[in-house]
Design an enzyme around this catalytic site. Structure first.
Site, mmCIF file in Angstrom:
data_model
loop_
_atom_site.group_PDB
_atom_site.id
_atom_site.type_symbol
_atom_site.label_atom_id
_atom_site.label_comp_id
_atom_site.label_asym_id
_atom_site.label_seq_id
_atom_site.Cartn_x
_atom_site.Cartn_y
_atom_site.Cartn_z
ATOM 1 N N ASP A 38 0.844 -1.165 0.122
ATOM 2 C CA ASP A 38 -0.134 0.037 -0.184
ATOM 3 C C ASP A 38 0.985 1.190 0.173
ATOM 4 O O ASP A 38 1.816 1.065 0.455
ATOM 5 C CB ASP A 38 -0.954 0.067 1.296
ATOM 6 C CG ASP A 38 -2.037 0.785 1.207
ATOM 7 O OD1 ASP A 38 -2.208 1.477 -0.128
ATOM 8 O OD2 ASP A 38 -2.791 1.162 2.101
ATOM 9 N N THR A 84 -11.128 -6.508 -4.998
ATOM 10 C CA THR A 84 -12.367 -6.288 -5.567
ATOM 11 C C THR A 84 -13.011 -5.086 -5.432
ATOM 12 O O THR A 84 -13.902 -4.618 -6.183
ATOM 13 C CB THR A 84 -13.470 -7.342 -4.823
ATOM 14 O OG1 THR A 84 -13.343 -7.269 -3.474
ATOM 15 C CG2 THR A 84 -12.988 -8.741 -5.180
ATOM 16 N N ASN A 86 -11.138 -2.248 -5.676
ATOM 17 C CA ASN A 86 -10.047 -1.330 -6.484
ATOM 18 C C ASN A 86 -10.933 -0.911 -7.795
ATOM 19 O O ASN A 86 -10.631 0.164 -8.379
ATOM 20 C CB ASN A 86 -8.781 -1.734 -6.621
ATOM 21 C CG ASN A 86 -7.987 -1.462 -5.290
ATOM 22 O OD1 ASN A 86 -6.978 -2.497 -4.993
ATOM 23 N ND2 ASN A 86 -8.308 -0.656 -4.413
HETATM 24 C C1 IPE Z 1 -5.768 -2.666 -0.308
HETATM 25 O O1 IPE Z 1 -5.073 -1.221 -0.536
HETATM 26 C C2 IPE Z 1 -5.384 -3.107 -1.750
HETATM 27 C C3 IPE Z 1 -4.154 -3.346 -2.024
HETATM 28 C C4 IPE Z 1 -3.217 -2.985 -1.746
HETATM 29 C C5 IPE Z 1 -4.185 -3.883 -3.670
HETATM 30 P P1 IPE Z 1 -6.138 -0.107 -0.603
HETATM 31 O O2 IPE Z 1 -5.576 1.292 -0.842
HETATM 32 O O3 IPE Z 1 -7.211 -0.409 -1.879
HETATM 33 O O4 IPE Z 1 -6.951 -0.127 0.604
HETATM 34 P P2 IPE Z 1 -8.107 0.899 1.523
HETATM 35 O O5 IPE Z 1 -8.903 1.379 0.492
HETATM 36 O O6 IPE Z 1 -6.898 2.113 1.829
HETATM 37 O O7 IPE Z 1 -8.186 0.328 2.604
HETATM 38 C C1 IPE Z 2 -1.457 0.183 -3.322
HETATM 39 O O1 IPE Z 2 -1.129 1.702 -3.381
HETATM 40 C C2 IPE Z 2 -1.552 -0.236 -4.876
HETATM 41 C C3 IPE Z 2 -2.985 -0.796 -5.281
HETATM 42 C C4 IPE Z 2 -3.991 -0.532 -4.472
HETATM 43 C C5 IPE Z 2 -3.281 -1.101 -6.416
HETATM 44 P P1 IPE Z 2 -2.505 2.479 -3.461
HETATM 45 O O2 IPE Z 2 -2.743 2.816 -5.077
HETATM 46 O O3 IPE Z 2 -3.378 2.231 -2.537
HETATM 47 O O4 IPE Z 2 -1.670 3.942 -2.752
HETATM 48 P P2 IPE Z 2 -2.320 4.987 -1.851
HETATM 49 O O5 IPE Z 2 -2.724 4.098 -0.800
HETATM 50 O O6 IPE Z 2 -3.452 5.722 -2.454
HETATM 51 O O7 IPE Z 2 -1.175 5.812 -1.465
HETATM 52 MG MG MG Z 3 -4.006 2.524 -0.670
#
Ligand code: IPE
Ligand code: IPE
Ligand code: MG
Length: 262
Positions: A38, A84, A86
């Protein structure tokens, strides 16, 4: 798993001051490390870059951690790449990620071959765009007979959807009379999850400081040790992995019992 001591030393040479591979017991490594990758977006934003740039850097970080785990002799590494939930992101970002997954996989297949890595996917990959899905299937087929580390990429993965799917699979078997209700136990449920071929993770790492599971491996993480770092995923490297392992090895796992130190 087999470990090449020489390659291991080389990969972890020139350590920073606070950590080295000697701080880790190679005999007490987890059999399964799982990572919620993340912070790609925030990494990019902090540098005035587009989020897509963060995802591209995130791929590099994953590559380093895959190699580090192979060098350490970790049996199973899993990583959350796309949930799911995202799909709720702007279409442009979703498209970019799907494209990035496909192109990265094509590029990294030789690495998997060279390092004997077996690829599996957690999640419903049938629902992915055709090109991404087909590339994933190619990766599955080409690495299926590899006998080294299993790399599980969670793509279009959601833990609740996974559990619902397992319920349906079991219900079908009951309806077909191939099992009875009394046959349903924890092992049977585990065997219907995407992670059926892997033990539960002993260590879960989440980057970017978030203290939540975001619908990841709810069943499998029942007794997993958590390690959360404030580092954004693109900044997470081999030394951070060692720091996580040192932390893990300093813990007392109790599984509901009273432990050994009292
Ligand atoms: C969790 O991260 C999913 C992945 C790392 C692929 P998110 O960034 O989607 O989670 P939330 O929305 O902050 O909970
Ligand atoms: C994790 O990084 C990767 C995916 C969820 C695909 P994020 O895209 O969630 O990055 P932040 O949380 O917005 O910084
Ligand atoms: Mg994230």
């Amino acid at each position: 798993m087999e470990r090449n001591e020489e390659k291991l030393r080389l990969y972890f040479s020139n350590p920073p001051e606070d950590i080295s591979v000697d701080d880790i017991s190679l005999e007490a490594l987890p059999k399964h490390i799982s990572i919620i990758m993340d912070g790609n977006g925030r990494w990019a934003k902090a540098r005035g870059l587009d989020r897509s740039q963060g995802h591209k850097e995130g791929v590099k970080a994953l590559r380093e951690i895959i190699t580090a785990c192979v060098r350490l002799g970790i049996d199973n590494l899993s990583a959350y790449a796309f949930s799911t939930e995202n799909w709720r992101r702007p279409q442009r970002e979703v498209d970019l990620l799907m494209h990035l997954f496909a192109s990265t996989l094509v590029r990294e297949l030789p690495l998997f071959e060279r390092e004997n890595v077996r690829l599996v996917f957690l999640g419903d990959i049938e629902a992915l765009p055709a090109k991404t899905r087909d590339t994933f299937k190619k990766g599955l087929a080409e690495t299926a007979s590899n006998t080294g580390m299993t790399l599980a990429l969670a793509v279009n993965y959601g833990s609740r959807a996974e559990i619902v799917r397992a319920c349906k699979l079991i219900a079908q078997e009951v309806a077909a009379d191939s099992i009875s209700i009394e046959d349903i136990d924890q092992d049977l449920v585990s065997s219907k999850l995407y992670t059926a071929s892997m033990p539960d993770p002993e260590l879960l790492i989440r980057t970017s400081g978030e203290l939540r599971l975001s619908n990841y491996l709810l069943w499998q993480l029942a007794y997993t040790e958590f390690y959360v770092t404030d580092k954004m995923w693109p900044d997470f490297g081999r030394w951070d992995l060692l720091r996580a392992l040192r932390s893990y090895q300093g813990r007392e796992r109790r599984f509901g019992g009273v432990g050994t130190s009292k």
